[in-house]
Design an enzyme around this catalytic site. Structure first.
Site, short mmCIF file in Angstrom:
data_model
loop_
_atom_site.label_atom_id
_atom_site.label_comp_id
_atom_site.label_asym_id
_atom_site.label_seq_id
_atom_site.Cartn_x
_atom_site.Cartn_y
_atom_site.Cartn_z
N GLU A 1 -15.48 32.03 30.59
CA GLU A 1 -14.36 31.21 31.11
C GLU A 1 -13.20 32.11 31.50
OE1 GLU A 1 -14.55 27.99 31.80
OE2 GLU A 1 -16.59 28.10 31.06
N TRP B 1 -13.46 33.51 34.85
CA TRP B 1 -13.02 32.69 35.99
C TRP B 1 -11.56 32.99 36.33
CZ3 TRP B 1 -15.51 29.90 39.53
CH2 TRP B 1 -16.80 29.45 39.25
N TRP C 1 -10.02 13.75 56.27
CA TRP C 1 -9.27 13.15 55.16
C TRP C 1 -8.79 11.76 55.56
CZ3 TRP C 1 -10.30 16.00 51.21
CH2 TRP C 1 -10.36 17.40 51.32
N ASN D 1 -10.11 20.56 30.65
CA ASN D 1 -10.77 21.00 31.88
C ASN D 1 -11.72 19.96 32.46
OD1 ASN D 1 -11.50 23.04 33.90
ND2 ASN D 1 -13.48 23.00 32.86
N TRP E 1 -7.01 18.05 49.22
CA TRP E 1 -6.86 18.69 47.91
C TRP E 1 -5.48 19.28 47.68
CZ3 TRP E 1 -5.69 23.87 48.03
CH2 TRP E 1 -6.02 24.59 49.18
N TRP F 1 -8.90 23.80 42.62
CA TRP F 1 -8.88 22.65 43.54
C TRP F 1 -9.84 22.87 44.70
CZ3 TRP F 1 -7.20 17.74 43.41
CH2 TRP F 1 -6.38 17.38 42.34
C1 FAD Z 1 -8.29 21.04 39.42
C2 FAD Z 1 -8.12 22.11 38.37
C3 FAD Z 1 -6.92 22.85 38.32
C4 FAD Z 1 -6.77 23.86 37.37
N1 FAD Z 1 -5.58 24.58 37.34
C5 FAD Z 1 -5.44 25.61 36.45
C6 FAD Z 1 -4.25 26.38 36.42
O1 FAD Z 1 -3.31 26.18 37.19
N2 FAD Z 1 -4.15 27.38 35.49
C7 FAD Z 1 -5.17 27.65 34.61
O2 FAD Z 1 -5.03 28.56 33.78
N3 FAD Z 1 -6.31 26.95 34.65
C8 FAD Z 1 -6.48 25.93 35.53
N4 FAD Z 1 -7.64 25.20 35.54
C9 FAD Z 1 -8.78 25.67 34.72
C10 FAD Z 1 -8.95 25.05 33.32
O3 FAD Z 1 -8.89 23.66 33.39
C11 FAD Z 1 -7.92 25.56 32.33
O4 FAD Z 1 -7.84 26.97 32.35
C12 FAD Z 1 -8.29 25.12 30.91
O5 FAD Z 1 -8.40 23.73 30.84
C13 FAD Z 1 -7.27 25.63 29.93
O6 FAD Z 1 -7.56 25.20 28.63
P1 FAD Z 1 -7.98 26.24 27.51
O7 FAD Z 1 -7.06 27.42 27.53
O8 FAD Z 1 -8.08 25.49 26.24
O9 FAD Z 1 -9.43 26.69 28.03
P2 FAD Z 1 -10.58 27.54 27.32
O10 FAD Z 1 -11.86 26.81 27.50
O11 FAD Z 1 -10.21 27.93 25.95
O12 FAD Z 1 -10.67 28.81 28.28
C14 FAD Z 1 -10.10 30.07 27.97
C15 FAD Z 1 -9.32 30.60 29.13
O13 FAD Z 1 -10.16 30.87 30.25
C16 FAD Z 1 -9.46 30.61 31.45
N5 FAD Z 1 -10.19 29.57 32.19
C17 FAD Z 1 -11.00 28.61 31.68
N6 FAD Z 1 -11.52 27.86 32.68
C18 FAD Z 1 -11.00 28.33 33.83
C19 FAD Z 1 -11.13 27.98 35.21
N7 FAD Z 1 -11.92 26.98 35.61
N8 FAD Z 1 -10.43 28.67 36.11
C20 FAD Z 1 -9.62 29.70 35.75
N9 FAD Z 1 -9.46 30.08 34.47
C21 FAD Z 1 -10.13 29.42 33.53
C22 FAD Z 1 -8.07 30.14 31.08
O14 FAD Z 1 -7.20 31.25 31.12
C23 FAD Z 1 -8.28 29.64 29.64
O15 FAD Z 1 -7.11 29.70 28.87
C24 FAD Z 1 -7.82 24.16 36.48
C25 FAD Z 1 -9.01 23.41 36.54
C26 FAD Z 1 -9.15 22.40 37.47
C27 FAD Z 1 -10.45 21.64 37.52
#
Ligand code: FAD
Length: 452
Positions: A270, A273, A301, A337, A355, A378
């Protein structure tokens, strides 16, 4: 002993541990001044949204305390960094400026400043601090940037990640104080109305709280098995820490990797990503404004319906899983997420809203909104990204809820009026709108998902 002071320019790295620029400054032996510039209008800068401003205020306050304990003043200035950093060099009598690199479009400011200040005789050095691997370090066999996550991840996972650096010791000779703004005068906190009660109840910004959360999460790593269940507090909730650099990705990487096992591995992926979208932004600065697949420029759209968009924003679509997420977002500045994916899919696919409308709302309401991960995700949901969900993958929020919130604990937490007349009827028919979305995507001639 150097003659001038060292200026450390803080940006999205509001911490003192694993801060290469700060450590290098202290090791230099001269007085150190730290600066944060609130630049909202510089080239390539995206001004923070409301929830982000709240976080920034508290994180800067915490950083100021951490730095003061090291004998380093934090000077705050507001305006164009391109003008204020050279001014700070003069005001502080610095002969050296250090910072950690950033990878979005605002890095053009850094490159220009570096060249200009060097020409004027100031030493300028930058360091890697916000990624596991820098964009220029990872490329495919043909030298091109990775466009697809899995090979990117395999390349990233196969490389050593530098171990985090310690926080510096206190400086021997503190710098002369330099005039700066008072944090409160920036008015980053909402006043009338003060909508931040839910944020305060949910979060304690700052490096110390971030490190504490990292330890707590590492201790409970087995719980990550439930990471898809929004009712369970199973994920790390580290995203705003990483967004603001209260923790570095290297610190998080090494701490979780130490635990070993499948949950650690799933978590590191994760985190991969996060780097992937930073690299994507590095190679295409218009990630937030332009479809990465140009075919999507012709996407049909629907005409925006403000009432529908507001129903989505404020959690009144009548689709409980999505509404719960949007209310969680509004109240806490975060959303799980899985629910982010469902909420985004409903807007883009079922309602056929561009989007960028949803991205802008998330930008304003998420405490972790950043200019790589937000537009990157997005575009992933919309299908317009490079490594994106295939167009026919339209999240069915009812099925998502049945699978990931089977006893309804999550939706009930955020929708107290669910099951009463006060809860709205669905604004969209999921089955019919799914067909409409498929037809819209197919109108791109199947090119929507072809490699660019
Ligand atoms: C439409 C949409 C918009 C999002 N916008 C953001 C945003 O602006 N900033 C953001 O940090 N994340 C974003 N995310 C990704 C993700 O939802 C969050 O990082 C996550 O929910 C954060 O919770 P956590 O730290 O408990 O995640 P955990 O599952 O604990 O993940 C650990 C870390 O991995 C990174 N990570 C995890 N998933 C993603 C992902 N899909 N993309 C990028 N990094 C990821 C984050 O830094 C996160 O803190 C977005 C996802 C979607 C679907």
């Amino acid at each position: 002993m150097p003659s001038g002071a060292t200026l450390v320019w803080f940006r999205d790295d509001l911490r003192v541990a694993d801060h290469p620029a700060l450590l290098a400054a202290v090791e230099r032996g001269a007085p150190v001044v730290a600066a944060y510039v609130l630049d909202e209008h510089g080239d390539g800068v995206r001004a923070p949204g409301g929830a982000a401003r709240w976080w920034l205020h508290h994180s800067l306050a915490a950083l100021g305390d951490e730095l003061a304990a090291l004998g380093i003043p934090l000077v705050l200035r507001r305006g164009l960094a391109a003008e204020l950093i050279p001014q700070l060099v003069v005001d502080t009598g610095a002969d050296t400026v250090l910072w950690n690199r950033r990878y979005g479009p605002a890095r053009a400011i850094d490159a220009e400043l570096k060249a200009r200040m060097r020409e004027a005789g100031t030493e300028v050095r930058s360091f890697p601090g916000d990624v596991l691997a820098e964009p220029q370090e990872l490329a495919t066999a043909s030298g091109a940037p990775y466009r697809v996550f899995t090979p990117f991840w395999n390349a990233l996972r196969g490389r050593p990640v530098a171990p985090p650096l310690p926080a510096p010791d206190a400086v021997d000779s503190p710098a002369e104080p330099v005039a700066g703004d008072a944090l409160d005068d920036w008015e980053l906190l909402p006043r009338r109305p003060d909508w931040a009660g839910g944020l305060r109840a949910t979060w304690t910004p700052g490096e110390a709280a971030g490190l504490e959360r990292l330890e707590e999460f590492a201790d409970e790593l087995d719980g990550y098995a439930d990471r898809d269940l929004p009712a369970v507090d199973a994920t790390s909730r580290l995203s705003p820490r990483l967004r603001w650099g209260e923790l570095s990705p290297r610190q998080v990487w090494h701490r979780i990797r130490r635990e070993g096992g499948p949950h650690a591995e799933a978590f590191l992926r994760e985190l991969g990503w996060r780097d992937f979208f930073r690299h994507t932004l590095f190679h295409d600065a218009r990630l937030a404004t332009r479809n990465l697949r140009p075919q999507f420029d012709a996407f049909p759209w629907a005409d925006p319906d403000p009432a529908e968009i507001d129903a989505w924003r404020y959690g009144r679509t009548g689709i409980p899983f999505v509404d719960a997420g949007m209310r969680e977002l509004w109240a806490t500045g975060a959303m799980h997420n899985r629910v982010r994916m469902s909420a985004a899919s409903l807007l883009v696919k079922n309602l056929l809203v561009d989007w960028r409308v949803g991205e802008a709302w998330f930008w304003d309401t998420l405490v972790d909104a950043d200019d790589a991960s937000n537009p990157g995700n997005w575009q992933w949901v919309a299908g317009s990204g490079q490594d994106a969900a295939p167009y026919f993958r339209i999240f069915n929020p009812e099925r998502q809820a049945a699978r990931f919130d089977p006893d309804g604990a999550y939706v009930r937490r955020w929708l107290p009026e669910l099951g009463t007349d006060a809860y709205p009827a669905p604004i969209v028919d999921l089955a019919a709108s799914r067909e409409r979305a498929l037809a819209a995507y197919e109108s791109l001639g199947g090119r929507g998902t072809a490699p660019p």
